[in-house]
Design a protein around this motif. Structure first.
Motif, PDB file in Angstrom:
ATOM      1  N   GLY A 285      -1.918  14.644   7.842  1.00  6.41           N
ATOM      2  CA  GLY A 285      -2.574  15.360   8.931  1.00  6.41           C
ATOM      3  C   GLY A 285      -3.345  14.393   9.802  1.00  6.41           C
ATOM      4  O   GLY A 285      -3.403  13.188   9.525  1.00  6.41           O
ATOM      5  N   TRP A 286      -3.969  14.937  10.843  1.00 10.19           N
ATOM      6  CA  TRP A 286      -4.699  14.094  11.782  1.00 10.19           C
ATOM      7  C   TRP A 286      -5.846  13.343  11.116  1.00 10.19           C
ATOM      8  O   TRP A 286      -6.082  12.165  11.373  1.00 10.19           O
ATOM      9  N   SER A 287      -6.562  14.015  10.206  1.00  8.88           N
ATOM     10  CA  SER A 287      -7.756  13.395   9.635  1.00  8.88           C
ATOM     11  C   SER A 287      -7.556  12.848   8.230  1.00  8.88           C
ATOM     12  O   SER A 287      -8.498  12.308   7.647  1.00  8.88           O
ATOM     13  N   GLY A 288      -6.370  12.987   7.686  1.00 14.35           N
ATOM     14  CA  GLY A 288      -6.195  12.474   6.343  1.00 14.35           C
ATOM     15  C   GLY A 288      -4.782  12.636   5.810  1.00 14.35           C
ATOM     16  O   GLY A 288      -3.954  13.336   6.392  1.00 14.35           O
ATOM     17  N   VAL A 289      -4.546  11.973   4.692  1.00 10.92           N
ATOM     18  CA  VAL A 289      -3.261  12.029   3.997  1.00 10.92           C
ATOM     19  C   VAL A 289      -3.559  12.311   2.532  1.00 10.92           C
ATOM     20  O   VAL A 289      -4.483  11.725   1.955  1.00 10.92           O
ATOM     21  N   ALA A 290      -2.798  13.217   1.929  1.00 10.20           N
ATOM     22  CA  ALA A 290      -2.954  13.529   0.517  1.00 10.20           C
ATOM     23  C   ALA A 290      -1.614  13.364  -0.177  1.00 10.20           C
ATOM     24  O   ALA A 290      -0.572  13.760   0.364  1.00 10.20           O
ATOM     25  N   TYR A 291      -1.643  12.807  -1.393  1.00 13.56           N
ATOM     26  CA  TYR A 291      -0.394  12.517  -2.094  1.00 13.56           C
ATOM     27  C   TYR A 291      -0.582  12.744  -3.591  1.00 13.56           C
ATOM     28  O   TYR A 291      -1.606  12.364  -4.168  1.00 13.56           O
ATOM     29  N   HIS A 292       0.416  13.380  -4.197  1.00 13.51           N
ATOM     30  CA  HIS A 292       0.410  13.626  -5.638  1.00 13.51           C
ATOM     31  C   HIS A 292       1.687  13.041  -6.232  1.00 13.51           C
ATOM     32  O   HIS A 292       2.742  13.677  -6.212  1.00 13.51           O
ATOM     33  N   PRO A 293       1.623  11.802  -6.726  1.00 15.50           N
ATOM     34  CA  PRO A 293       2.828  11.184  -7.282  1.00 15.50           C
ATOM     35  C   PRO A 293       3.075  11.633  -8.711  1.00 15.50           C
ATOM     36  O   PRO A 293       2.143  11.974  -9.441  1.00 15.50           O
ATOM     37  N   GLN A 294       4.334  11.632  -9.105  1.00 18.61           N
ATOM     38  CA  GLN A 294       4.698  11.902 -10.484  1.00 18.61           C
ATOM     39  C   GLN A 294       5.179  10.599 -11.114  1.00 18.61           C
ATOM     40  O   GLN A 294       6.201  10.055 -10.699  1.00 18.61           O
ATOM     41  N   PRO A 295       4.459  10.078 -12.093  1.00 22.59           N
ATOM     42  CA  PRO A 295       4.831   8.782 -12.682  1.00 22.59           C
ATOM     43  C   PRO A 295       6.179   8.801 -13.383  1.00 22.59           C
ATOM     44  O   PRO A 295       6.760   7.750 -13.624  1.00 22.59           O
ATOM     45  N   ALA A 296       6.678  10.001 -13.729  1.00 23.24           N
ATOM     46  CA  ALA A 296       7.943  10.066 -14.455  1.00 23.24           C
ATOM     47  C   ALA A 296       9.143   9.799 -13.559  1.00 23.24           C
ATOM     48  O   ALA A 296      10.254   9.621 -14.027  1.00 23.24           O
ATOM     49  N   GLU A 297       8.944   9.780 -12.248  1.00 22.81           N
ATOM     50  CA  GLU A 297      10.060   9.539 -11.338  1.00 22.81           C
ATOM     51  C   GLU A 297       9.781   8.317 -10.473  1.00 22.81           C
ATOM     52  O   GLU A 297       8.666   7.803 -10.444  1.00 22.81           O
ATOM     53  N   ARG A 298      10.790   7.845  -9.788  1.00 21.97           N
ATOM     54  CA  ARG A 298      10.628   6.673  -8.922  1.00 21.97           C
ATOM     55  C   ARG A 298      10.015   7.121  -7.598  1.00 21.97           C
ATOM     56  O   ARG A 298      10.689   7.278  -6.588  1.00 21.97           O
ATOM     57  N   ALA A 299       8.723   7.344  -7.630  1.00 21.77           N
ATOM     58  CA  ALA A 299       8.028   7.877  -6.468  1.00 21.77           C
ATOM     59  C   ALA A 299       7.416   6.759  -5.634  1.00 21.77           C
ATOM     60  O   ALA A 299       7.343   5.598  -6.050  1.00 21.77           O
ATOM     61  N   LEU A 300       6.989   7.118  -4.454  1.00 24.84           N
ATOM     62  CA  LEU A 300       6.199   6.201  -3.651  1.00 24.84           C
ATOM     63  C   LEU A 300       4.934   5.842  -4.402  1.00 24.84           C
ATOM     64  O   LEU A 300       4.420   6.639  -5.185  1.00 24.84           O
ATOM     65  N   THR A 301       4.423   4.662  -4.160  1.00 25.08           N
ATOM     66  CA  THR A 301       3.130   4.291  -4.729  1.00 25.08           C
ATOM     67  C   THR A 301       2.052   4.490  -3.672  1.00 25.08           C
ATOM     68  O   THR A 301       2.316   4.446  -2.472  1.00 25.08           O
ATOM     69  N   MET A 302       0.829   4.698  -4.137  1.00 25.22           N
ATOM     70  CA  MET A 302      -0.270   4.873  -3.194  1.00 25.22           C
ATOM     71  C   MET A 302      -0.505   3.598  -2.401  1.00 25.22           C
ATOM     72  O   MET A 302      -0.940   3.651  -1.252  1.00 25.22           O
ATOM     73  N   SER A 303      -0.196   2.448  -2.981  1.00 16.83           N
ATOM     74  CA  SER A 303      -0.396   1.190  -2.265  1.00 16.83           C
ATOM     75  C   SER A 303       0.480   1.110  -1.014  1.00 16.83           C
ATOM     76  O   SER A 303       0.091   0.494  -0.015  1.00 16.83           O
ATOM     77  N   GLN A 304       1.661   1.734  -1.053  1.00 15.49           N
ATOM     78  CA  GLN A 304       2.523   1.749   0.134  1.00 15.49           C
ATOM     79  C   GLN A 304       1.901   2.572   1.251  1.00 15.49           C
ATOM     80  O   GLN A 304       1.989   2.214   2.427  1.00 15.49           O
ATOM     81  N   ILE A 305       1.273   3.684   0.891  1.00 19.29           N
ATOM     82  CA  ILE A 305       0.589   4.515   1.886  1.00 19.29           C
ATOM     83  C   ILE A 305      -0.618   3.775   2.443  1.00 19.29           C
ATOM     84  O   ILE A 305      -0.865   3.770   3.657  1.00 19.29           O
ATOM     85  N   VAL A 306      -1.381   3.122   1.563  1.00 13.49           N
ATOM     86  CA  VAL A 306      -2.562   2.371   2.009  1.00 13.49           C
ATOM     87  C   VAL A 306      -2.162   1.244   2.947  1.00 13.49           C
ATOM     88  O   VAL A 306      -2.807   1.029   3.988  1.00 13.49           O
ATOM     89  N   ASP A 307      -1.094   0.509   2.635  1.00 16.70           N
ATOM     90  CA  ASP A 307      -0.647  -0.582   3.502  1.00 16.70           C
ATOM     91  C   ASP A 307      -0.289  -0.078   4.900  1.00 16.70           C
ATOM     92  O   ASP A 307      -0.607  -0.723   5.906  1.00 16.70           O
TER      93      ASP A 307
END
Length: 390
Positions: A285-307
């Protein structure tokens, strides 16, 4: 017919219990290995793969009515909700862990050169911008880092970990700290400038305090699933619906039951964009991003979003500086190496898919860029610089 929105190891084992089958019998009926069922017992929160979920759906549909009713009651007894996700709970409040990433950018211009020279080299982000890091000392953050860009921008990044009982609790914390963190970030940058200034340059005027703040949240250890998980991510992205902001200096929660009502009604913000892959989910969204990764799958990492957010915030501050000069009636002037061609290159790198980019990463990148409106701002700043410096 019962429908399970998201099969986990725990719900799969409840189905075995309802079918009154041994591990071997259950494995045989599903056509999977007994080892998989054993793993479910060791990791009940593991989300099943899509093909396994299909197998479980089929097995459930072939159960007798008695077995289906027993499964429904077992699921309701464990999770407090029916198999279809219809809630019977009196409250939606649930403890969860949230990792908050705040980004506070400020344009420094030539002053940023001395910080860039003093910083430690780090890998360039997706925008391809050269950057270095300096340590900050925030009083409560898990980590605090100043990213200094060669183009004259500094982005203060604060990582803070919270275990909360409600999302309202987190929303109040967010607004209260947003009242103080920009000033702290500005003071931090000023201290660094003074620390690394030449003796005859100590009297430079103070750096303005960063004004725009965006957060990215990683949701962990949450019990929400299905539609309730979507609601939780939307509330993390736009927490204003959970608090009373009439007095900005004393933000307080809305009345009791406000958060429960959002979950009950399935609240979503119309201007957000969803992203993710498999069972991992994200909302931008305009003011933020929220993400809920599942470690059991090959998901995006939060570090990719932060970068991505670091480069996006740096380019936002840079383009804002250029457009502010135009709005003030000045001819926008930038060093040649950071002129309109520099902005054009950053725009192409951010908006063009890479051969090695996964589908999840592409969807995330497009969602964040579209909600931030950064591409339009980059084009406007690029045109302004090109018109003034052909």
């Amino acid at each position: 017919m019962i429908a399970v929105e998201q099969w986990t190891g725990a719900s799969a084992l409840l189905l075995r219990q309802a079918m009154r089958a041994s591990v071997r019998e259950f494995a045989s009926r599903l056509g999977i290995s007994a080892r998989t069922i054993t793993k479910w017992g060791k990791s009940p929160a593991t989300v099943c793969r899509p093909e396994t979920a299909q197998i479980l759906d089929t097995a459930l549909s072939r159960c007798t009515r008695e077995e289906q009713e027993l499964f429904r009651s077992l699921l309701a007894g464990v999770w407090g909700e029916s198999a279809s996700g219809d809630t019977e709970r009196s409250s939606w409040a649930a403890p969860c862990t949230v990792i908050s990433h705040k980004f506070l950018p400020v344009y420094l211009g030539e002053q940023g050169g001395r910080l860039y020279a003093a910083g430690a080299v780090c890998v360039a982000g997706p925008g391809g911008l050269e950057r270095k890091t300096l340590l900050a000392r925030h009083p409560s953050a898990r980590s605090s880092t100043v990213y200094v860009y060669a183009c004259g921008v500094a982005v203060v990044h604060l990582e803070e970990h919270h275990r909360v009982d409600t999302l309202t609790e987190l929303a109040v914390w967010r607004y209260r700290t947003y009242a103080t963190d920009p000033a702290w970030a500005g003071d931090c940058v000023v201290r660094l400038l003074e620390q690394h200034a030449a003796p005859d340059k100590r009297d430079d005027k103070a750096t303005p305090c960063p004004q725009y703040v965006l957060s990215a949240y990683e949701l962990r250890d949450a019990s929400w699933t299905g539609a309730s998980l979507d609601t939780a991510l939307h509330l993390l992205t736009t927490p204003s619906v959970l608090v009373n902001r009439q007095d900005p200096a004393h933000v307080v929660p809305l009345g009791a039951g406000a958060e429960d009502a959002k979950f009950r009604d399935g609240w979503t913000h119309p201007e957000t964009v969803r992203f993710g892959g498999g069972v991992s989910r994200g909302v931008a969204g305009w003011s933020g991003v929220a993400y809920h990764p599942q470690p059991a799958e090959r998901a995006l990492t939060m570090s990719q979003i932060v970068d991505l957010e670091l480069d996006a915030q740096a380019l936002w501050a840079l383009s804002s500086h250029v457009l502010h000069m135009v709005e003030s009636g000045e001819d926008p002037v930038m060093p040649p190496e950071f002129g309109w061609r520099f902005l054009r290159g950053a725009y192409v790198r951010l908006t063009t898919a890479r051969p090695t980019e996964t589908a999840q990463h592409r969807v995330m990148r497009e969602a964040i860029l579209s909600t931030s409106e950064l591409p339009d701002r980059l084009r406007a700043a690029q045109d302004a610089l090109r018109d003034g410096n052909p």
